[in-house]
Design an enzyme around this catalytic site. Sequence first.
Site, PDB file in Angstrom:
ATOM      1  N   ARG A 154      -6.998  -7.826  10.178  1.00 41.82           N
ATOM      2  CA  ARG A 154      -6.278  -8.464  11.151  1.00 41.82           C
ATOM      3  C   ARG A 154      -6.991  -8.054  12.551  1.00 41.82           C
ATOM      4  O   ARG A 154      -7.912  -7.461  12.604  1.00 41.82           O
ATOM      5  CB  ARG A 154      -4.837  -8.013  11.416  1.00 41.82           C
ATOM      6  CG  ARG A 154      -4.132  -8.199  10.090  1.00 41.82           C
ATOM      7  CD  ARG A 154      -2.658  -7.916  10.427  1.00 41.82           C
ATOM      8  NE  ARG A 154      -1.633  -8.249   9.271  1.00 41.82           N
ATOM      9  CZ  ARG A 154      -0.373  -8.258   9.371  1.00 41.82           C
ATOM     10  NH1 ARG A 154       0.168  -7.754  10.502  1.00 41.82           N
ATOM     11  NH2 ARG A 154       0.354  -8.942   8.204  1.00 41.82           N
ATOM     12  N   ASP A 208       7.862  -8.359   5.713  1.00 41.85           N
ATOM     13  CA  ASP A 208       7.208  -9.473   6.229  1.00 41.85           C
ATOM     14  C   ASP A 208       7.919 -10.425   7.199  1.00 41.85           C
ATOM     15  O   ASP A 208       9.188 -10.507   7.153  1.00 41.85           O
ATOM     16  CB  ASP A 208       6.675 -10.357   4.889  1.00 41.85           C
ATOM     17  CG  ASP A 208       5.505 -11.245   5.110  1.00 41.85           C
ATOM     18  OD1 ASP A 208       4.803 -11.102   6.246  1.00 41.85           O
ATOM     19  OD2 ASP A 208       5.426 -12.371   4.575  1.00 41.85           O
ATOM     20  N   SER A 232      -1.083  -2.157   5.066  1.00 38.52           N
ATOM     21  CA  SER A 232      -1.910  -2.264   3.858  1.00 38.52           C
ATOM     22  C   SER A 232      -3.221  -2.111   3.762  1.00 38.52           C
ATOM     23  O   SER A 232      -3.749  -2.375   5.257  1.00 38.52           O
ATOM     24  CB  SER A 232      -1.763  -3.775   3.149  1.00 38.52           C
ATOM     25  OG  SER A 232      -2.517  -4.733   3.747  1.00 38.52           O
ATOM     26  N   ASN A 275      -4.624  -4.970   5.590  1.00 36.02           N
ATOM     27  CA  ASN A 275      -4.386  -5.137   7.138  1.00 36.02           C
ATOM     28  C   ASN A 275      -5.322  -4.895   8.106  1.00 36.02           C
ATOM     29  O   ASN A 275      -5.310  -5.295   9.342  1.00 36.02           O
ATOM     30  CB  ASN A 275      -3.270  -4.469   7.527  1.00 36.02           C
ATOM     31  CG  ASN A 275      -1.908  -5.075   6.963  1.00 36.02           C
ATOM     32  OD1 ASN A 275      -1.095  -4.278   6.738  1.00 36.02           O
ATOM     33  ND2 ASN A 275      -1.992  -6.258   6.390  1.00 36.02           N
ATOM     34  N   ASN A 308       7.291 -10.406  10.702  1.00 37.18           N
ATOM     35  CA  ASN A 308       7.439  -9.915  12.072  1.00 37.18           C
ATOM     36  C   ASN A 308       6.691 -10.818  12.884  1.00 37.18           C
ATOM     37  O   ASN A 308       7.273 -11.309  14.220  1.00 37.18           O
ATOM     38  CB  ASN A 308       6.667  -8.440  12.013  1.00 37.18           C
ATOM     39  CG  ASN A 308       7.520  -7.437  11.537  1.00 37.18           C
ATOM     40  OD1 ASN A 308       8.759  -7.559  11.379  1.00 37.18           O
ATOM     41  ND2 ASN A 308       6.879  -6.387  10.866  1.00 37.18           N
ATOM     42  N   GLY A 309       5.511 -11.388  12.941  1.00 35.34           N
ATOM     43  CA  GLY A 309       4.556 -12.210  13.751  1.00 35.34           C
ATOM     44  C   GLY A 309       5.365 -13.299  13.711  1.00 35.34           C
ATOM     45  O   GLY A 309       5.490 -14.059  14.921  1.00 35.34           O
TER      46      GLY A 309
END
Length: 252
Positions: free
Chosen positions: A76, A25, A70, A73, A27-28
Site C-alpha cells: 500500500r 475490511d 497482512s 499490506n 475502512n478505506g
Amino acid sequence: MSFRDPSRPAPEFNKVPKHIAIVMDGNGRWANQRGLARTEGHKAGEHALLEVVSGALEIGVQAISAYAFSTENWKRDPEEVRFLMGFNRDVLRRRRDQLIDWNVKVVWSGSEKNLWKSVISELKLSERMTSHLNQMTLNMCVNYGGRGELVEATKKVASKVREGKLDPEKITEKTLQSQMFQPSLPDVDLFIRSSGEQRISNFLPWQSSYAEMVFSPTLWPDFTRETLWETVSEFQSRDRRFGSAKDSPAQG
C-alpha cells in the site's frame, strides 16, 4: 468498565463458535464515502473492534483472530503503511487496560520481518501483561500471511527431521499444527469478512479449513455487536458436516 451494555442484551444461542476469524475490511471505502482520508476509516475501525470483542464476550466466544495488517499490506501507499504501523501500536497501548478489565488475553500471530520494533515491543508487552487472563483470547494478526505461516511451520518441522529429532514417517497434521504461531487456539469455526468482498485473502487458511464463511456487506467501521450476533445467528443455522454426508431423499 463492563463489556456488557444492558440496553443491548445479547440473544441466546444454542451453538456459539469457539473461534471467530475476522477480516476487518472496508475502512478505506467507509472513509472515502464520507469525503475523508482512508486513515480516518482505520481510526473508526478501532471502535468496531472493541464492539465486536465485547459482543463476543457476551455470548461466550473463546477466541477472536483479527486481521490487523497482512504481509501483502506493505504494497500500500507508504503513508498509509506508516499510519497503520503506528496505529496498531497505539491501539494496544490505548486499549490494553480495557482488555485486562474484560479478562481478555492478547496474543500475536505474525512475522517480525520488516515490522517496526516499537510495534513488536508493544505486541510482546501485551502478551506478557495479559498471559494470565482467560475469559477470551484476542489474536492480533499483525504482519500475518497464511502461506508464510505454513512455510515457517514446515521449515521448523524440516529442521527437526534434519537434526534427527523427528522421523519423517511420523509427521502428521498435528506435527505441523504444533509449529503454527498460536497452536493452542482451536480451529476457526466462523470466518467473517466485512464490506461484502468474498475471499479469505491469505488469512488463516490452515485453521479455517472447515470454517463457516459469512461475507457481511457491512463496512468494518459500521460493525457493531448486533452485526456480530447476526453472523453468529447465520452460523447457528448452518449444518456443519466436516466432510460427512447424510442420505436424505426427498419425500414425494
